[in-house]
Design a protein around this motif. Structure first.
Motif, PDB file in Angstrom:
ATOM      1  N   GLU A   1      36.309  24.223  76.822  1.00 11.48           N
ATOM      2  CA  GLU A   1      36.349  24.538  78.233  1.00 11.48           C
ATOM      3  C   GLU A   1      37.679  24.566  78.822  1.00 11.48           C
ATOM      4  OE1 GLU A   1      31.760  22.640  79.592  1.00 11.48           O
ATOM      5  OE2 GLU A   1      33.588  21.519  79.712  1.00 11.48           O
ATOM      6  N   LEU A   2      38.706  23.817  78.464  1.00 16.09           N
ATOM      7  CA  LEU A   2      39.926  23.938  79.088  1.00 16.09           C
ATOM      8  C   LEU A   2      40.650  25.137  78.667  1.00 16.09           C
ATOM      9  CD1 LEU A   2      41.996  21.919  80.629  1.00 16.09           C
ATOM     10  CD2 LEU A   2      43.045  21.830  78.171  1.00 16.09           C
TER      11      LEU A   2
ATOM     12  N   SER B   1      59.649  25.497  77.846  1.00 16.01           N
ATOM     13  CA  SER B   1      58.689  26.324  78.417  1.00 16.01           C
ATOM     14  C   SER B   1      57.285  25.575  77.715  1.00 16.01           C
ATOM     15  CB  SER B   1      58.863  27.766  77.852  1.00 16.01           C
ATOM     16  OG  SER B   1      58.740  27.819  76.361  1.00 16.01           O
ATOM     17  N   TRP B   2      56.167  25.723  78.434  1.00 16.31           N
ATOM     18  CA  TRP B   2      54.899  25.244  78.188  1.00 16.31           C
ATOM     19  C   TRP B   2      53.788  26.013  78.440  1.00 16.31           C
ATOM     20  CZ3 TRP B   2      55.390  19.954  77.127  1.00 16.31           C
ATOM     21  CH2 TRP B   2      56.634  19.387  77.022  1.00 16.31           C
ATOM     22  N   ARG B   3      52.655  25.784  78.402  1.00 17.85           N
ATOM     23  CA  ARG B   3      51.420  26.760  78.380  1.00 17.85           C
ATOM     24  C   ARG B   3      50.264  25.590  78.709  1.00 17.85           C
ATOM     25  NH1 ARG B   3      49.211  31.683  77.559  1.00 17.85           N
ATOM     26  NH2 ARG B   3      46.854  31.656  77.133  1.00 17.85           N
ATOM     27  N   GLY B   4      49.724  25.875  79.826  1.00 17.39           N
ATOM     28  CA  GLY B   4      48.358  24.775  80.057  1.00 17.39           C
ATOM     29  C   GLY B   4      47.903  25.394  81.400  1.00 17.39           C
TER      30      GLY B   4
ATOM     31  N   ASP C   1      51.462  15.301  94.809  1.00 14.47           N
ATOM     32  CA  ASP C   1      52.519  15.602  93.713  1.00 14.47           C
ATOM     33  C   ASP C   1      51.973  16.228  92.559  1.00 14.47           C
ATOM     34  OD1 ASP C   1      53.933  13.198  95.293  1.00 14.47           O
ATOM     35  OD2 ASP C   1      55.279  14.275  94.350  1.00 14.47           O
ATOM     36  N   LEU C   2      50.421  16.301  92.503  1.00 12.74           N
ATOM     37  CA  LEU C   2      49.868  17.008  91.443  1.00 12.74           C
ATOM     38  C   LEU C   2      49.343  18.192  91.594  1.00 12.74           C
ATOM     39  CD1 LEU C   2      47.884  13.999  90.019  1.00 12.74           C
ATOM     40  CD2 LEU C   2      49.849  15.027  88.952  1.00 12.74           C
ATOM     41  N   LEU C   3      49.525  18.638  93.083  1.00 14.84           N
ATOM     42  CA  LEU C   3      48.984  19.858  93.680  1.00 14.84           C
ATOM     43  C   LEU C   3      50.262  20.973  93.967  1.00 14.84           C
ATOM     44  CD1 LEU C   3      46.223  18.344  95.967  1.00 14.84           C
ATOM     45  CD2 LEU C   3      45.950  19.261  93.388  1.00 14.84           C
ATOM     46  N   ASP C   4      49.646  22.060  94.550  1.00 17.62           N
ATOM     47  CA  ASP C   4      50.576  22.953  95.114  1.00 17.62           C
ATOM     48  C   ASP C   4      51.579  23.647  93.906  1.00 17.62           C
ATOM     49  OD1 ASP C   4      49.334  23.294  97.545  1.00 17.62           O
ATOM     50  OD2 ASP C   4      50.795  21.561  98.297  1.00 17.62           O
ATOM     51  N   GLY C   5      51.239  23.866  92.841  1.00 23.09           N
ATOM     52  CA  GLY C   5      52.090  24.426  91.564  1.00 23.09           C
ATOM     53  C   GLY C   5      53.056  23.570  91.161  1.00 23.09           C
ATOM     54  N   LYS C   6      52.774  22.084  91.138  1.00 24.89           N
ATOM     55  CA  LYS C   6      53.730  20.949  90.782  1.00 24.89           C
ATOM     56  C   LYS C   6      53.339  20.449  89.428  1.00 24.89           C
ATOM     57  CE  LYS C   6      54.269  18.849  94.565  1.00 24.89           C
ATOM     58  NZ  LYS C   6      53.559  19.396  95.962  1.00 24.89           N
ATOM     59  N   ALA C   7      52.036  20.544  89.013  1.00 29.29           N
ATOM     60  CA  ALA C   7      51.684  19.899  87.957  1.00 29.29           C
ATOM     61  C   ALA C   7      50.526  20.555  87.094  1.00 29.29           C
ATOM     62  CB  ALA C   7      51.061  18.532  88.568  1.00 29.29           C
ATOM     63  N   TRP C   8      50.750  20.501  85.800  1.00 32.19           N
ATOM     64  CA  TRP C   8      49.803  21.210  84.588  1.00 32.19           C
ATOM     65  C   TRP C   8      49.510  20.250  83.524  1.00 32.19           C
ATOM     66  CZ3 TRP C   8      54.444  22.613  86.391  1.00 32.19           C
ATOM     67  CH2 TRP C   8      54.430  23.836  87.267  1.00 32.19           C
ATOM     68  N   ILE C   9      48.147  20.460  83.114  1.00 29.70           N
ATOM     69  CA  ILE C   9      47.522  19.735  81.781  1.00 29.70           C
ATOM     70  C   ILE C   9      48.168  20.918  80.838  1.00 29.70           C
ATOM     71  CG2 ILE C   9      45.849  19.085  80.334  1.00 29.70           C
ATOM     72  CD1 ILE C   9      46.341  17.441  83.064  1.00 29.70           C
TER      73      ILE C   9
ATOM     74  N   ARG D   1      49.256  16.959  77.375  1.00 31.24           N
ATOM     75  CA  ARG D   1      49.619  15.952  78.267  1.00 31.24           C
ATOM     76  C   ARG D   1      49.696  16.481  79.624  1.00 31.24           C
ATOM     77  NH1 ARG D   1      55.696  14.865  76.262  1.00 31.24           N
ATOM     78  NH2 ARG D   1      55.470  13.355  78.302  1.00 31.24           N
ATOM     79  N   LEU D   2      50.140  15.546  80.547  1.00 22.74           N
ATOM     80  CA  LEU D   2      50.203  15.983  82.107  1.00 22.74           C
ATOM     81  C   LEU D   2      51.732  16.510  81.973  1.00 22.74           C
ATOM     82  CD1 LEU D   2      49.289  15.937  84.960  1.00 22.74           C
ATOM     83  CD2 LEU D   2      50.025  13.476  84.915  1.00 22.74           C
ATOM     84  N   LEU D   3      52.052  17.288  82.796  1.00 25.77           N
ATOM     85  CA  LEU D   3      53.403  17.823  82.715  1.00 25.77           C
ATOM     86  C   LEU D   3      53.777  17.825  84.615  1.00 25.77           C
ATOM     87  CD1 LEU D   3      56.180  19.055  82.086  1.00 25.77           C
ATOM     88  CD2 LEU D   3      54.876  21.464  82.469  1.00 25.77           C
ATOM     89  N   VAL D   4      54.507  16.920  84.922  1.00 25.45           N
ATOM     90  CA  VAL D   4      54.921  16.842  86.427  1.00 25.45           C
ATOM     91  C   VAL D   4      56.368  16.676  86.313  1.00 25.45           C
ATOM     92  CG1 VAL D   4      54.463  15.789  88.624  1.00 25.45           C
ATOM     93  CG2 VAL D   4      53.112  15.316  86.707  1.00 25.45           C
TER      94      VAL D   4
END
Lengths: 89, 199
Positions: B63-64, B88-91, B124-132, B150-153
């Protein structure tokens, strides 16, 4: 590949700064599984933000130590008791 | 031969870039772990956001993967003083995962497979600042770097970017995480050099 962890002797230096006795010679009881182990026999993850010592039996965190430039924090909530050998009084 | 070689590339040096105070540049990707690397079969992996009322929002691995992905390229700063630029990351953005979550919570405690935790203000996890994230530099995220996900912040010190993330507990109070409860800073802004409690 680098070994993930070292044995508890890796704690001898940083703990010597805090305690008058050699804590690595003490025996700790794991709060999770109840096993007793010498601190020197714990699994120490030192490639981190501090030292994290885990029980070799169940991997529960028994001791955490963080050293800042002007202070140290030690957490022993994973250790039920610590038996420290001492010379006869 | 001309004065300017067409193959010339200006190499970025430490003094060309602005790093947070006290940081140095590294090209490596050091591995820092507080415990054994967990082995998480993808058919048993799940990510769970639990609200303060106890409602749970779950995603399986498949699902992710089906959600729209983003490819952030960001600088990362470890509290042990290394910084790595242009990673560079993808998530999947946390904005997307939080879209249908009903909450008035101000804080999140991130939980990982293996027992690690770290606390953050929810904003701090919202508004384009964080990803899985599940890919790093075009390849699947290696277990030693937090794979499968992983979490990316990136705007906070990298210990906040929990490896092996498995969920977020949303709550109205700030509960200290694994490192925050033994002396590390509650918030961890590298630009304000918030390394330890009291900084």
């Amino acid at each position: 590949m680098t070994q993930e962890y070292q044995d508890g002797n890796a704690l001898a230096g940083p703990l010597a700064e805090l305690f008058a006795v050699d804590v690595t010679a003490a025996t700790g009881r794991c709060v999770s599984c109840g096993d007793t182990r010498r601190v020197a026999d714990l699994r120490v993850y030192g490639h981190a933000l501090g030292w994290v010592a885990r029980c070799p039996s169940c991997e529960h965190v028994m001791l955490r130590l963080v050293r800042a430039p002007d202070a140290a924090w030690i957490d022993l909530q994973g250790t039920l008791s610590l038996r420290v050998p001492l010379p006869p009084a | 031969m001309g004065i300017v070689s067409p193959g010339f590339r200006r190499r970025r040096r430490d003094d060309d870039v602005q790093l947070p105070p006290g940081q140095y540049l590294t090209e490596d990707f050091p591995v820092l772990s507080a415990g054994p690397t967990p082995n998480i079969p993808l058919d048993r992996w799940e990510f769970v956001i639990a609200s303060e009322t106890g409602q749970e929002y779950r995603w399986t691995w498949d699902e992710l993967q089906e959600l729209p992905a983003e490819e952030p390229t960001v600088d990362i700063h470890c509290v042990t003083k290394w910084s790595k630029l242009g990673t560079s990351w993808r998530g999947v953005s946390l904005d997307l995962l939080m879209e249908d979550v009903e909450t008035t919570a101000d804080y999140a405690l991130a939980h990982s497979y293996g027992g690690y935790t770290t606390n953050l203000p929810l904003e701090d996890l919202l508004d384009g600042k964080a990803w899985i994230v599940y890919e790093y530099e075009g390849s699947e995220l290696a277990p030693q770097h937090g794979g499968p996900a992983r979490l990316l912040v990136p705007h906070l010190y990298f210990w906040k970017s929990a490896k092996w993330v498995r969920g977020l507990q949303l709550q109205e109070f700030d509960e200290l995480g694994f490192w925050e409860s033994v002396g590390y800073h509650d918030y961890g802004d590298p630009w304000r050099e918030q390394r330890y409690a009291g900084d």
